[in-house]
Motif scaffolding. Structure first.
Motif, PDB file in Angstrom:
ATOM      1  N   HIS A 126      17.082 -37.771 -18.949  1.00  0.00           N
ATOM      2  CA  HIS A 126      16.173 -37.665 -20.675  1.00  0.00           C
ATOM      3  C   HIS A 126      14.752 -37.995 -19.446  1.00  0.00           C
ATOM      4  O   HIS A 126      14.598 -39.008 -18.430  1.00  0.00           O
ATOM      5  N   ASN A 146      16.179 -33.675 -24.374  1.00  0.00           N
ATOM      6  CA  ASN A 146      15.915 -34.626 -24.758  1.00  0.00           C
ATOM      7  C   ASN A 146      14.814 -35.358 -23.782  1.00  0.00           C
ATOM      8  O   ASN A 146      15.186 -36.000 -23.373  1.00  0.00           O
ATOM      9  N   ASN A 147      13.806 -34.766 -24.718  1.00  0.00           N
ATOM     10  CA  ASN A 147      12.346 -35.617 -23.642  1.00  0.00           C
ATOM     11  C   ASN A 147      11.502 -36.275 -24.244  1.00  0.00           C
ATOM     12  O   ASN A 147      11.413 -36.029 -25.523  1.00  0.00           O
ATOM     13  N   LEU A 193      18.395 -42.362 -28.177  1.00  0.00           N
ATOM     14  CA  LEU A 193      19.285 -42.111 -26.917  1.00  0.00           C
ATOM     15  C   LEU A 193      20.332 -43.136 -26.817  1.00  0.00           C
ATOM     16  O   LEU A 193      21.376 -42.693 -26.763  1.00  0.00           O
TER      17      LEU A 193
END
Length: 200
Positions: A126, A146-147, A193
């Motif tokens: 990420h 997912n960033n 996360l």
């Protein structure tokens, strides 16, 4: 889960601020000293460790790998979650791959403003970026689904100094956010996360 923090080339106080802002923990200053205790803080869920070297040694994958061996001993299967910043991303991504090749378990890897650093590995990756341009241009060199990028943009060091105050955008909705919003703080992104990988 062991969280390995790999800072960049900057004052140690910035890393203290990151730990405090992201995990709401006070840092043991001795742990930030290159010869000090390597354990930063403990909470019931995580063992937070910081790579203690400074300057150009922050980019050395072999020093980071040695640090992992010193801290984790023979616990190769213990899940490791990397969070690296700036120049520290260079050594951390290689160290994470080497750790996995040696039989270690890398749960996930977060690159905070690792602009220009190619990211690849057999584990989730990420990126967190201080502005949209850094997010877009860095993603050309590899990133996960997912960033996070700051919106409005902030300066490079603010993302590490004050993750709890930096607001931004999540680039993928699969993490599931409160009230169907794609906006959150940088520290919220890290928490999402961690929660995601703890549940796996």
């Amino acid at each position: 889960m062991d969280i390995i923090i790999c800072p960049g080339i900057h004052e140690p106080e910035l890393t203290e601020s990151f730990i405090s802002g992201c995990f709401n923990l006070n840092c043991d200053r001795a742990a930030l000293h290159p010869r000090g205790d390597r354990k930063l803080a403990q909470n019931p869920a995580h063992n937070i460790l910081i790579f203690p070297e400074q300057g150009v040694l922050t980019v050395s994958p072999f020093k980071i790998l040695q640090f992992l061996h010193n801290c984790l001993k023979d616990r190769l299967q213990s899940p490791v979650f990397f969070i690296s910043f700036s120049a520290g991303v260079v050594g951390a991504i290689i160290a994470a791959r080497l750790w996995q090749l040696l039989g270690g378990t890398v749960t996930a890897f977060i690159a905070v403003d690792g602009w220009g650093v190619p990211l690849w590995g057999d584990f989730p990756i990420h990126r967190m970026s201080h502005d949209y341009f850094t997010h877009w241009s860095s993603s050309l060199l590899g990133s996960g689904h997912n960033n996070f990028y700051a919106e409005p943009a902030v300066d490079h060091l603010s993302l590490w100094r004050s993750p709890q105050t930096v607001q931004g955008v999540l680039t993928d909705q699969s993490l599931g956010l409160y009230q169907n919003s794609d906006r959150l703080s940088a520290s919220d992104f890290v928490h999402l996360l961690l929660k995601r990988y703890e549940e796996k």
